[in-house]
Design a protein around this motif. Sequence first.
Motif, PDB file in Angstrom:
ATOM      1  N   UNK A 233      30.502  53.478  23.205  1.00  0.00           N
ATOM      2  CA  UNK A 233      29.419  52.261  24.769  1.00  0.00           C
ATOM      3  C   UNK A 233      30.765  52.214  25.665  1.00  0.00           C
ATOM      4  N   UNK A 234      31.480  52.636  25.777  1.00  0.00           N
ATOM      5  CA  UNK A 234      32.931  52.270  26.041  1.00  0.00           C
ATOM      6  C   UNK A 234      32.953  52.209  27.177  1.00  0.00           C
ATOM      7  N   UNK A 235      32.409  53.591  27.336  1.00  0.00           N
ATOM      8  CA  UNK A 235      32.347  53.712  29.078  1.00  0.00           C
ATOM      9  C   UNK A 235      30.999  52.320  29.670  1.00  0.00           C
ATOM     10  N   UNK A 236      31.205  52.132  29.492  1.00  0.00           N
ATOM     11  CA  UNK A 236      29.410  50.665  29.952  1.00  0.00           C
ATOM     12  C   UNK A 236      31.221  49.066  29.870  1.00  0.00           C
ATOM     13  N   UNK A 237      32.263  49.700  30.291  1.00  0.00           N
ATOM     14  CA  UNK A 237      33.246  48.542  29.956  1.00  0.00           C
ATOM     15  C   UNK A 237      34.313  48.699  31.521  1.00  0.00           C
ATOM     16  N   UNK A 238      34.904  48.054  31.700  1.00  0.00           N
ATOM     17  CA  UNK A 238      36.302  48.216  32.781  1.00  0.00           C
ATOM     18  C   UNK A 238      36.546  48.926  32.110  1.00  0.00           C
ATOM     19  N   UNK A 239      38.230  49.743  32.092  1.00  0.00           N
ATOM     20  CA  UNK A 239      39.596  49.618  31.730  1.00  0.00           C
ATOM     21  C   UNK A 239      40.479  48.270  31.628  1.00  0.00           C
ATOM     22  N   UNK A 240      40.796  47.626  30.426  1.00  0.00           N
ATOM     23  CA  UNK A 240      41.476  47.207  29.983  1.00  0.00           C
ATOM     24  C   UNK A 240      42.846  46.990  29.095  1.00  0.00           C
ATOM     25  N   UNK A 241      43.614  46.261  29.001  1.00  0.00           N
ATOM     26  CA  UNK A 241      44.920  46.517  28.714  1.00  0.00           C
ATOM     27  C   UNK A 241      45.366  45.230  27.597  1.00  0.00           C
ATOM     28  N   UNK A 242      46.226  44.740  27.449  1.00  0.00           N
ATOM     29  CA  UNK A 242      46.985  43.305  27.381  1.00  0.00           C
ATOM     30  C   UNK A 242      48.590  43.874  28.112  1.00  0.00           C
ATOM     31  N   UNK A 243      49.065  42.756  28.372  1.00  0.00           N
ATOM     32  CA  UNK A 243      49.926  42.712  29.137  1.00  0.00           C
ATOM     33  C   UNK A 243      50.885  40.863  29.038  1.00  0.00           C
ATOM     34  N   UNK A 244      52.349  40.947  29.262  1.00  0.00           N
ATOM     35  CA  UNK A 244      52.674  39.586  28.481  1.00  0.00           C
ATOM     36  C   UNK A 244      53.754  39.219  29.483  1.00  0.00           C
ATOM     37  N   UNK A 245      53.789  37.935  30.219  1.00  0.00           N
ATOM     38  CA  UNK A 245      54.032  37.540  31.306  1.00  0.00           C
ATOM     39  C   UNK A 245      55.531  37.496  31.219  1.00  0.00           C
ATOM     40  N   UNK A 262      50.347  29.314  39.431  1.00  0.00           N
ATOM     41  CA  UNK A 262      49.099  29.664  38.030  1.00  0.00           C
ATOM     42  C   UNK A 262      49.423  28.949  37.082  1.00  0.00           C
ATOM     43  N   UNK A 263      50.385  28.075  36.708  1.00  0.00           N
ATOM     44  CA  UNK A 263      50.930  27.512  35.440  1.00  0.00           C
ATOM     45  C   UNK A 263      50.523  27.743  34.332  1.00  0.00           C
ATOM     46  N   UNK A 264      50.588  29.829  34.192  1.00  0.00           N
ATOM     47  CA  UNK A 264      50.616  30.432  32.404  1.00  0.00           C
ATOM     48  C   UNK A 264      51.857  30.087  32.358  1.00  0.00           C
ATOM     49  N   UNK A 265      51.369  29.424  31.254  1.00  0.00           N
ATOM     50  CA  UNK A 265      53.216  29.742  30.154  1.00  0.00           C
ATOM     51  C   UNK A 265      53.920  30.636  29.897  1.00  0.00           C
ATOM     52  N   UNK A 266      55.533  30.782  30.338  1.00  0.00           N
ATOM     53  CA  UNK A 266      55.778  31.807  29.885  1.00  0.00           C
ATOM     54  C   UNK A 266      55.783  32.877  28.351  1.00  0.00           C
ATOM     55  N   UNK A 267      56.067  34.339  28.479  1.00  0.00           N
ATOM     56  CA  UNK A 267      55.248  34.724  27.214  1.00  0.00           C
ATOM     57  C   UNK A 267      53.896  34.670  26.863  1.00  0.00           C
ATOM     58  N   UNK A 268      53.470  34.071  27.505  1.00  0.00           N
ATOM     59  CA  UNK A 268      51.596  34.265  27.077  1.00  0.00           C
ATOM     60  C   UNK A 268      51.028  35.845  26.948  1.00  0.00           C
ATOM     61  N   UNK A 269      49.994  35.592  26.235  1.00  0.00           N
ATOM     62  CA  UNK A 269      49.418  37.658  26.417  1.00  0.00           C
ATOM     63  C   UNK A 269      48.247  37.255  27.261  1.00  0.00           C
ATOM     64  N   UNK A 270      47.890  37.826  28.270  1.00  0.00           N
ATOM     65  CA  UNK A 270      47.218  37.808  29.379  1.00  0.00           C
ATOM     66  C   UNK A 270      46.745  39.305  29.419  1.00  0.00           C
ATOM     67  N   UNK A 271      44.974  39.402  29.594  1.00  0.00           N
ATOM     68  CA  UNK A 271      44.484  40.701  29.667  1.00  0.00           C
ATOM     69  C   UNK A 271      45.025  41.089  31.316  1.00  0.00           C
ATOM     70  N   UNK A 272      44.794  42.348  31.359  1.00  0.00           N
ATOM     71  CA  UNK A 272      44.709  43.637  32.870  1.00  0.00           C
ATOM     72  C   UNK A 272      42.914  43.945  33.055  1.00  0.00           C
ATOM     73  N   UNK A 273      42.302  43.680  33.339  1.00  0.00           N
ATOM     74  CA  UNK A 273      40.835  44.367  33.705  1.00  0.00           C
ATOM     75  C   UNK A 273      40.813  45.246  34.960  1.00  0.00           C
ATOM     76  N   UNK A 274      40.125  46.711  34.912  1.00  0.00           N
ATOM     77  CA  UNK A 274      40.365  47.348  36.745  1.00  0.00           C
ATOM     78  C   UNK A 274      39.252  46.673  37.350  1.00  0.00           C
ATOM     79  N   UNK A 275      39.718  46.359  38.330  1.00  0.00           N
ATOM     80  CA  UNK A 275      39.470  45.966  39.511  1.00  0.00           C
ATOM     81  C   UNK A 275      37.610  47.258  39.938  1.00  0.00           C
ATOM     82  N   UNK A 276      36.962  46.250  39.845  1.00  0.00           N
ATOM     83  CA  UNK A 276      35.685  47.327  40.558  1.00  0.00           C
ATOM     84  C   UNK A 276      35.068  47.410  41.142  1.00  0.00           C
TER      85      UNK A 276
END
Length: 465
Positions: A233-245, A262-276
Amino acid sequence: MKRPGRAGLGSLAALWLLVLGSLLGLWSGLQREQAAEQGRRFPPGTAGRRLPQEQRGWGRGGTGDSAPDSRSPGQGESRGAQKTFRALLTLPAAGDRGEPLEGQEQPAEPPEGPGHSSQLEPRQGQNLEPGSREPPAQEAPADPASPVQGGIFWSRALEQQVPPGFDPEQAASWLETARAARVASLERGGCGRSSNRLAWLSDGSRACVRYGINPEQIQGEALSYQLAELLGIQQRLPPMTLALVEARGRQWGQVRDELRGSHWAEGAVVSLTQWVDNLTDVVAPAPWRSEAGSGRRLQPLAAGELGGLTQSQLVELVQWTDLILFDYLTANFDRLVSNLFSLQWDPRVMHRATSNLHRAPNGGLVFIDNEAGLVHGYRLLSMWDKYNEPLLRSVCIFREATAQRVRELHRLQNAASELLRLYRTHEPLSGRLGFLSEQQAQLLQGRIDLVHKHILHCKAMATSL
């Protein structure tokens, strides 16, 4: 001499009575003010326990269902009733990032909007199939004999009417591009809580960047995305991947100043999700909205309950049954479960827009923001399974392909190992966040087994009719 003495004593007593009366009046005023404050802090029916700092209502809907309740706070209900349990979503594991331990209060977060807002201008390259069209105002009911086959499976003819989701090839192409692209700018708003950002990438596309209050939220988002692939059922979820800040790295170098803000921690892992673009709200379909909203026990949605529903309503129910199974397996408490929880102080919550569930222009449902699933959800099972389990039991019709995936994972007893294989194969940064613990892996397999058992029970019930 005695007479003046008595007069002086009487004057002193009168003075003390006057002072005592003033103190009693002041005490009564304080008591009334405290009672009023208590009434503001605790809605009726919740005395004696601490409420979450936010209560966000949400629902789901299809053609012919009532529209979301559009009343603003203060119109018929208190502002507190408009909120949900957002603070509970942000409960960190003990010791994570120096956050308060579980049970301590968190700063209130703004309610998440559509996640991927439709307020910005539509962009080209929409990854969802077009062909959006308005259904007839008076759509005739579908043939009640046709929607279900084999007693518990949606018919293939009905499934063919379900709007397509994210095309796998286009999703893979976007993921490859997003991992290589540079972040050109970061903007506040449009992607949920205040710690998230809307990113413009160097190729002109956009992505929601989610920064978890603790790493298990991003881990849950990534693992839920791969579990959706395992279930088909992955077609119902927007594409997402991880990124290292990395502020000085190639991908984030152009937004170094924005990262500081943004006060994000250096080296934190965030998610990138396609905008729709152009996503719209969804309200709970009638089978769940009417029963839960009236306080009745949820009844199984079976073939005999579909009479009189239109084709559009049936098409939406096909997608909803996948969603409820998915949210049960991941123990996601931040969708329909949040409605059921909020009913105790907001009887209109089932008529409100659904958080983390939206409708694409072609009518297909989009499951966004799954960070409450798996890791975070499994940690809070004792709190939320009393809502998740009745929801699972409320479904007795399934997509046959989904049921087959569940049956195979039950037969082979390999849900966690297959999920790990997909995670390592498709997510380059999987090693940064790690995988499920042994206990969590067992929980996942146990929930797969329970869903399989439930499907067999529905089959037996349908056969006995």
